[in-house]
Scaffold this active site. Structure first.
Site, mmCIF file in Angstrom:
data_model
loop_
_atom_site.group_PDB
_atom_site.id
_atom_site.type_symbol
_atom_site.label_atom_id
_atom_site.label_comp_id
_atom_site.label_asym_id
_atom_site.label_seq_id
_atom_site.Cartn_x
_atom_site.Cartn_y
_atom_site.Cartn_z
ATOM 1 C CE LYS A 13 -2.149 1.001 3.924
ATOM 2 N NZ LYS A 13 -2.136 2.457 4.490
ATOM 3 N NE ARG A 88 -5.429 2.520 10.767
ATOM 4 C CZ ARG A 88 -3.938 2.742 10.830
ATOM 5 N NH1 ARG A 88 -3.892 2.948 11.871
ATOM 6 N NH2 ARG A 88 -3.696 2.721 9.685
ATOM 7 N NE ARG A 122 9.002 -10.009 3.849
ATOM 8 C CZ ARG A 122 8.176 -8.799 3.556
ATOM 9 N NH1 ARG A 122 7.797 -8.541 5.614
ATOM 10 N NH2 ARG A 122 7.066 -9.170 3.791
ATOM 11 N NE ARG A 155 11.802 -8.011 9.640
ATOM 12 C CZ ARG A 155 10.765 -6.356 9.748
ATOM 13 N NH1 ARG A 155 11.444 -6.301 10.095
ATOM 14 N NH2 ARG A 155 9.991 -6.571 9.162
ATOM 15 N NE ARG A 166 1.003 -7.102 10.070
ATOM 16 C CZ ARG A 166 3.164 -7.797 10.518
ATOM 17 N NH1 ARG A 166 3.303 -7.700 11.289
ATOM 18 N NH2 ARG A 166 3.235 -8.137 9.339
#
Ligand SMILES: [Zn+2]
Length: 214
Positions: A13, A88, A122, A155, A166
């Site tokens: 985004k 939001r 990742r 991570r 999330r």
């Protein structure tokens, strides 16, 4: 031209918002940036915001709306702006409705499994910050940074459970907003599973279509 962009975390985004802002010459108005700036400048509003952020909260809707209102009344927003990270909540969306009529909400839609695969694969270098992906951009030597030879790590932010959580929060938060704007006929769904350029192309088509309609 008043645009809003929605998109789940790690769907690109931010990149798309930057590209839109450049192409159309309108500022990208991001709630996160505004909050940080207000706090740094120690404006009365900023200090109030800080007291919320210090408690780990974003602050009530009216405060956020005030920040946005201040920002979009600046001269560089005369031609329009791109809202990123705002609204939001439904409360914020209703305040925005009172303030102005947005032209379109660009809603990046990506299958969550795709985003999970992107994030979970990742690998980051703790020493130099280089980022790899075990499938899409693998290092020549498994688990080893090509630039500095350090051992790569996953991570915590990229662990599957964290990522899924999330995304779940995003869906819960955004679903009512998408519905709000869909009822108003303002939603343009953008297929976010494609590459950066293909996603951007879809957005440009939508935005260019706006200026052609009366
Ligand atoms: Zn490295």
């Amino acid at each position: 031209m008043k645009l809003v962009i929605f998109g789940p975390p790690s769907a690109g985004k931010g990149t798309q918002a930057q590209k839109l802002s450049q192409k159309y010459g309108i500022p990208q108005v991001s709630t996160g940036d505004l909050l940080r700036k207000a706090v740094a400048e120690k404006t009365p509003l900023g200090l109030k915001v800080k007291s919320y952020l210090d408690q780990g909260r974003l602050g009530p809707d009216d405060l956020i709306v005030k920040l946005i209102q201040e920002r979009v009344s600046k001269p560089d927003c005369k031609k329009g702006y791109l809202l990123d990270g705002f609204p939001r909540t439904i409360g914020q969306a209703k305040e925005l409705d009172k303030m102005t009529e947005v032209d379109v909400v660009l809603n990046i839609v990506v299958d969550f499994d795709v985003l999970v695969e992107r994030a979970v694969g990742r690998r980051s270098c703790p020493k130099c910050g280089a980022v790899y992906h075990i499938k899409f951009n693998p290092p020549a030597n498994k688990d080893t940074c090509e630039k500095c030879g350090s051992r790569l790590v996953q991570r915590d932010d990229d662990k599957e459970e964290t990522v899924r959580n999330r995304l779940k929060v995003y869906r819960e938060q955004t679903a009512p907003l998408v519905e709000h704007y869909r009822k108003k006929g303002k939603i343009a769904d953008i297929d976010g599973s494609k590459g950066i350029d293909a996603v951007f192309e879809q957005m440009v088509k939508v935005v260019d279509g706006l200026s052609r309609s009366p």
